[in-house]
Write an enzyme that holds these catalytic residues in place. Structure first.
Site, PDB file in Angstrom:
ATOM      1  CG  HIS A   1       3.210 -19.828  46.557  1.00  0.00           C
ATOM      2  ND1 HIS A   1       2.161 -19.522  47.388  1.00  0.00           N
ATOM      3  CD2 HIS A   1       3.462 -18.693  45.845  1.00  0.00           C
ATOM      4  CE1 HIS A   1       1.793 -18.262  47.195  1.00  0.00           C
ATOM      5  NE2 HIS A   1       2.571 -17.743  46.269  1.00  0.00           N
TER       6      HIS A   1
ATOM      7  CB  SER B   1       0.577 -15.260  45.644  1.00  0.00           C
ATOM      8  OG  SER B   1       1.439 -15.052  46.737  1.00  0.00           O
TER       9      SER B   1
ATOM     10  CG  ASP C   1       1.963 -22.066  49.708  1.00  0.00           C
ATOM     11  OD1 ASP C   1       3.155 -21.709  49.610  1.00  0.00           O
ATOM     12  OD2 ASP C   1       1.011 -21.344  49.367  1.00  0.00           O
TER      13      ASP C   1
END
Length: 785
Positions: free
Chosen positions: A761, A654, A727
């Protein structure tokens, strides 16, 4: 180099990684409200990819499962056991239907029952477990509506309120293969900035699907299975009983819907019904919330945070902004807290005004509640004592501090079940003191504590603090004297287990006996290390070395740094130690720590503070500070003989992936990189990201300079890019990775792009997690060795 794009089968990581992935994680524990029972729940660490591949509908900022009318990818349990805290050796395994998918677990307030759902192919059923004999009973067919919000709550110890799919609902709106016309959006001059949300409504069919799946009736259902409808079919998001069970607070969603913001900001009505379903009071009729500022302290106009006062029978409480919800408007008071007692016919009572933004309230009793206010720009955080039954009494300041300062964090007040079924502050027998459970960060390490705070004198007494070699957190206090504690204890060599003990007596009892899920890693070395940035800012990280490695005799290791930067307004707080050293560390899911099994060293959580003191914004010097922090970490491990400069890699997930690409673009410190689920072009998140509150047009240079996509031509080290196809995290669209890959490929870089079907994610399937670890090991073997 092969530049082709191919679809491959799932790959399996080398041993012992593959074996460790198969190990069952420790169960999760739910303590009963009276602290006498433990519910032990087992859950698979990873799920089959077939579960993630189930059909999903993306609407208004979330995803739902159209077959079950519940949340998509619901993380359920497969086993349930009961233990008495006084006799944990006596374990009762609950006999459930075959292949159960248990979810939405809620204790009754008398601790004699547990409600839960079982997910079937066509929906969610409601079941109840009797603690006394371990029997279970199904209360409903698979008709609960769990698409949005909680599908049910206890009304009292014998009755629940449930959201049910309407019996008159027909088939879902069909998708037309012939377009009826274009999709059109327009704005007529209003300022409506929004952050980069995902899964939003896109057209009229999406609107129809949103209405179809969220429409519910609200009904009472008794333990005997008798049902009574309270609310006709509508878009119910929440239904919350009053503490005395005589009223229910209802939240409903209404048109016009938005294609710009998620469902939480759609128009809503908030009102109260009595036990027969009759509306007795309307709290608010809130319009669509599209014109909100992107600053972190921006809130909705009108009455918000509506709930029940937990220490009273039926008293509504809500907050109203005095600045139109806009933190850029200068006012003396930001928020006002109101209460209104049943039967809701009087004028609301103003209870408290705050200079900063209202954060939370903890109710205690007639003369004591704690209220909290917070302001992001200055990082200030304040707590006050107020007297709910005597609003004219001036508030008393309990603390005023920076929420960045972890060393002086006072702890979180402990609560217990009050007279009216809701949680309230736990007071000591003197009636003036409360208990605070804190994490205990300090220059010497992180050692959780239990304090007693006198609200009158504001004197604090330390009652207990964990000691080396353990990291031990309080799970529950079982009495008003805070003599008897239940804690979760672990050390570097002992997995986390529950312990019950009395502070003044040597009567410790072990409540669980969970074993090491990965004994193959029993010999790893873990160390909290500290070093300094060139400008004197203190930094820290966790250094992990492979099992049985000896730095004195075995020489340097190929090493990877795993990073995630954080913004600060004060460099003193940026250097604080907030990571406990005495924890039991074993990798799970796609953890970088699995690389230890293949002979690599890992410097995990290497702090990379981005500091902007005074009027300076942290991100205006993001790249310079990033480089300084990374240089300090590299110098440290090289000077200690852990690593050689030519065999150090960088990685992150991330925002850590964003950091990885930036460090490869702006330094030659690293010989390779691994970037997972990142965002690389900040012009695609023009209304803020991470801790950045300015929009692109207010800080163009910062947005462009921070974007590794802008500097892709400087990335020379091999880079592995991984991203989940679905995601849904704000700002990290899979397109971000695709575009960076295309740029690097066009520029002739060494780069590999792996897109994981069905994954979000974070990666959850057994197949995808195994493949990600296989990719990471192969990349390190090829470019880090």
């Amino acid at each position: 180099m092969n530049n082709s794009s191919t679809e491959q089968t799932w790959q399996t990581p080398p041993q012992p990684i593959n074996k460790i992935l198969e190990a069952a994680p420790p169960p999760q524990i739910r303590i009963s409200p009276d602290r006498k029972y433990m519910l032990e729940l087992e859950q698979s660490q990873l799920v089959p990819i077939a579960l993630l591949a189930e059909e999903e509908v993306a609407v208004a900022g979330f995803r739902l499962n159209p077959q079950t009318n519940g949340p998509a990818r619901h993380n359920t349990y497969y086993s349930m056991k009961i233990k008495a805290v006084d006799a944990p050796e006596n374990v009762r395994t609950i006999e459930l239907p075959e292949n159960p998918r248990i979810g939405f677990i809620k204790w009754s307030t008398n601790s004699q029952k547990v409600a839960f759902t079982l997910t079937q192919e066509t929906g969610l059923e409601l079941w109840v477990l009797q603690i006394a004999d371990g029997t279970i009973k199904r209360l409903t067919e698979p008709v609960l509506n769990a698409a949005y919000g909680s599908p049910y709550r206890w009304l009292d110890d014998e009755t629940l309120i449930c959201k049910f799919v309407s019996q008159t609902r027909g088939e879902a709106p069909a998708k037309s293969h012939i377009p009826r016309g274009p999709s059109i959006q327009e704005n007529l001059g209003s300022k409506k900035p929004t952050r980069t949300y995902t899964n939003l409504l896109k057209n009229t069919r999406d609107e129809a699907l949103f209405e179809y799946y969220l429409t519910s009736t609200l009904e009472k259902i008794t333990i005997e299975g008798n049902r009574t409808q309270l609310v006709a079919p509508c878009l119910i998001s929440e239904a919350i009983p009053s503490p005395d069970s005589n009223f229910i607070l209802i939240y409903t969603i209404h048109k016009p819907f938005s294609y710009q913001v998620p469902a939480a900001r759609f128009p809503k009505q908030i009102y109260v019904i009595d036990s027969s379903g009759k509306q007795v009071y309307q709290v608010a009729n809130l319009p669509l919330d599209e014109e909100r500022s992107i600053k972190f302290d921006a809130v909705r106009k009108g009455r918000r945070r509506t709930s029940w006062r937990s220490d009273a029978k039926a008293t509504l409480t809500w907050v109203e902004a005095q600045d139109e919800g806009n933190p850029t408007i200068e006012v003396s008071d930001r928020d006002v807290l109101y209460i209104l007692e049943a039967p809701f016919t009087d004028m609301p009572t103003e209870l408290w005004r705050c200079k900063y933004r209202f954060n939370s309230v903890l109710w205690g009793k007639a003369d004591a509640a704690l209220v909290y206010e917070k302001w992001y720009d200055t990082r200030r955080y304040r707590a006050w004592r107020i007297c709910p039954n005597h609003p004219q009494t001036p508030p008393k300041l309990i603390f005023d501090r920076s929420f960045e300062d972890k060393y002086n964090a006072p702890g979180t007040p402990l609560t217990k079940l009050g007279d009216y079924r809701y949680k309230v502050l736990r007071f000591a027998p003197d009636g003036q003191s409360i208990y605070l459970s804190g994490r205990g960060a300090s220059p010497d390490g992180v050692y959780p504590f239990l304090d007693k705070l006198n609200l009158e004198t504001q004197e604090t007494e330390r009652l207990w603090q964990c000691q080396d070699p353990y990291y031990e957190e309080i799970l529950a206090v079982t009495d008003d004297e805070a003599q008897n504690l239940i804690t979760v204890r672990q050390s570097k060599t002992e997995p986390a287990n529950l312990i019950r003990f009395s502070r003044n007596h040597n009567n410790e009892k072990i409540l669980t006996h969970y074993q090491d899920p990965a004994p193959e890693l029993a010999g790893i070395h873990k160390e909290l290390v500290q070093y300094q940035r060139a400008d004197g800012v203190q930094l820290s990280a966790k250094l992990y070395l492979p099992p049985n490695y000896n730095v004195e005799t075995d020489g340097p290791l190929p090493t990877i740094l795993w990073v995630y930067p954080e913004e600060f307004k004060d460099k003193e707080f940026a250097g604080q130690i907030t990571t406990p050293e005495n924890t039991f560390s074993r990798p799970a899911r796609a953890s970088v720590l699995f690389l230890l099994t293949q002979g690599y060293a890992v410097l995990s959580g290497a702090t990379l503070p981005i500091i902007g003191e005074g009027d300076n914004e942290p991100n205006d010097t993001y790249v310079e500070q990033l480089i300084a922090g990374a240089q300090a970490a590299v110098d440290y491990i090289v000077n200690r003989g852990i690593a050689e400069r030519k065999h150090i890699g960088i990685g992150g997930h991330s925002y850590g992936a964003f950091t990885t690409a930036n460090l490869l673009a702006h330094t030659d410190l690293f010989c390779m990189g691994i970037a997972r689920s990142g965002a690389y072009n900040r012009t695609l998140t023009p209304f803020g990201f991470q801790g950045e509150q300015r929009n692109f047009w207010e800080a163009q240079d910062t947005y462009i300079n921070m974007s590794p996509f802008t500097h892709a031509s400087k990335i020379k080290a091999p880079l592995l890019l991984i991203h989940g196809e679905n995601d849904s995290n704000a700002g990290t669209y899979p397109m971000q990775t695709k575009r960076l890959y295309q740029a690097l490929k066009g520029l002739g870089a060494t780069v590999r792009w792996v897109e994981l079907p069905t994954e979000a994610h974070g990666y959850r399937s057994r197949e995808a997690v195994g493949h990600v670890l296989w990719e990471m090991v192969n990349w390190c073997d090829k470019y880090l060795q």
